[in-house]
Scaffold this motif. Structure first.
Motif, PDB file in Angstrom:
ATOM      1  N   ARG A 148     109.143 104.927 133.920  1.00 59.51           N
ATOM      2  CA  ARG A 148     107.698 104.947 134.117  1.00 59.51           C
ATOM      3  C   ARG A 148     107.241 106.370 134.455  1.00 59.51           C
ATOM      4  N   SER A 150     103.508 108.594 135.291  1.00 57.41           N
ATOM      5  CA  SER A 150     102.072 108.579 135.547  1.00 57.41           C
ATOM      6  C   SER A 150     101.580 110.002 135.776  1.00 57.41           C
ATOM      7  N   LYS A 166     105.289 106.541 125.312  1.00 55.02           N
ATOM      8  CA  LYS A 166     104.850 105.404 124.498  1.00 55.02           C
ATOM      9  C   LYS A 166     103.374 105.510 124.157  1.00 55.02           C
ATOM     10  N   TYR A 167     102.574 105.981 125.105  1.00 56.96           N
ATOM     11  CA  TYR A 167     101.133 106.109 124.878  1.00 56.96           C
ATOM     12  C   TYR A 167     100.771 107.596 124.898  1.00 56.96           C
ATOM     13  N   PRO A 168     100.777 108.248 123.747  1.00 56.77           N
ATOM     14  CA  PRO A 168     100.517 109.688 123.712  1.00 56.77           C
ATOM     15  C   PRO A 168      99.033 109.997 123.880  1.00 56.77           C
ATOM     16  N   LEU A 169      98.761 111.220 124.277  1.00 59.34           N
ATOM     17  CA  LEU A 169      97.409 111.764 124.285  1.00 59.34           C
ATOM     18  C   LEU A 169      97.417 113.050 123.473  1.00 59.34           C
ATOM     19  N   LEU A 181      93.655 106.433 131.892  1.00 59.18           N
ATOM     20  CA  LEU A 181      94.441 106.736 130.700  1.00 59.18           C
ATOM     21  C   LEU A 181      95.871 107.150 131.010  1.00 59.18           C
ATOM     22  N   THR A 182      96.185 107.379 132.279  1.00 61.27           N
ATOM     23  CA  THR A 182      97.416 108.118 132.557  1.00 61.27           C
ATOM     24  C   THR A 182      98.374 107.450 133.535  1.00 61.27           C
ATOM     25  N   ASN A 185     102.703 105.048 132.047  1.00 60.18           N
ATOM     26  CA  ASN A 185     103.217 105.303 130.704  1.00 60.18           C
ATOM     27  C   ASN A 185     104.728 105.082 130.706  1.00 60.18           C
ATOM     28  N   THR A 188     110.072 107.442 125.875  1.00 58.09           N
ATOM     29  CA  THR A 188     110.696 106.874 124.680  1.00 58.09           C
ATOM     30  C   THR A 188     112.062 107.481 124.379  1.00 58.09           C
TER      31      THR A 188
END
Length: 207
Positions: A148, A150, A166-169, A181-182, A185, A188
């Motif tokens: 995890r 953050s 996993k959740y790119p910006l 948004l942050t 996460n 990967t």
């Protein structure tokens, strides 16, 4: 590149964890009473630095006189005294432990006080199972898969790009206090990266 381990006088991890951090360091510093915490964990610091009001006489005797550094300045903390000393010696990476726990004002104060130093060296607050990284520039991190991660912006941040998560910006703007948004996460692979144009944030990562 000089890599330092800096031990504070807060809640200190167990001996095995301290020794694992020391194995990756070229130099072990103790911030004042952190010397007693280090010795309790089986480590002898190379340098003790601070206003020396909380370190025990026995711990003082464990280092040579030239490595017992008294800094007579009540306008900064022992953590800041130690980081100033490291900056002057060209240190580029420092792991900090024993600077959290107990009083929340001390913990938050310690975390926020590293802001001026995060541009000068890579800093990591380390504890069992977690790392906190203060970030003001592009930085890449080693990690395990499925850990995890953050991000907590402490200033407005621009141009934030996340890679290896996993959740790119991409080129995002993060506002102070805005974590929608942050948080939470997931990595990967074995590394992930944070790029930013401006701002200041903390990256929390499970170890």
């Amino acid at each position: 590149m000089l890599r330092a381990l800096l031990i504070g006088n807060g809640e200190t991890p167990d001996a095995a964890f301290l020794k694992s951090l020391a194995a990756r360091a070229d130099l072990i510093l103790a911030a004042d009473g952190g010397a007693d915490r280090a010795l309790a964990g089986g480590l002898t610091p190379d340098v003790i630095i601070g206003d020396l009001d909380s370190v025990s006489p026995a711990a003082k005797k464990r280092v040579s006189p030239e490595n017992l550094i008294f800094v007579d300045n009540q306008n900064n903390t022992d953590l800041e005294k130690a980081l100033d000393w490291l900056v002057k010696r060209g240190c580029k990476a420092c792991t900090l432990t024993g600077f959290s726990g107990g009083r929340w004002d001390f913990t938050l104060g310690n975390f926020l006080s590293v802001y001026p130093y995060a541009q000068k060296m890579d800093l990591t607050f380390a504890g069992p199972g977690w790392n906190f990284y203060p970030v003001q520039k592009n930085r890449r991190f080693a990690c395990r898969p499925n850990a995890r991660v953050s991000l907590i912006p402490l200033k407005n941040c621009t141009g934030v790009t996340l890679k290896g998560l996993k959740y790119p910006l991409k080129n995002a703007r993060l506002k102070l206090g805005g974590t929608g948004l942050t948080l939470s996460n997931i990595t990967t692979g074995k590394t992930f990266g944070v790029e930013m144009k401006s701002g200041f944030l903390f990256v929390y990562a499970e170890d």
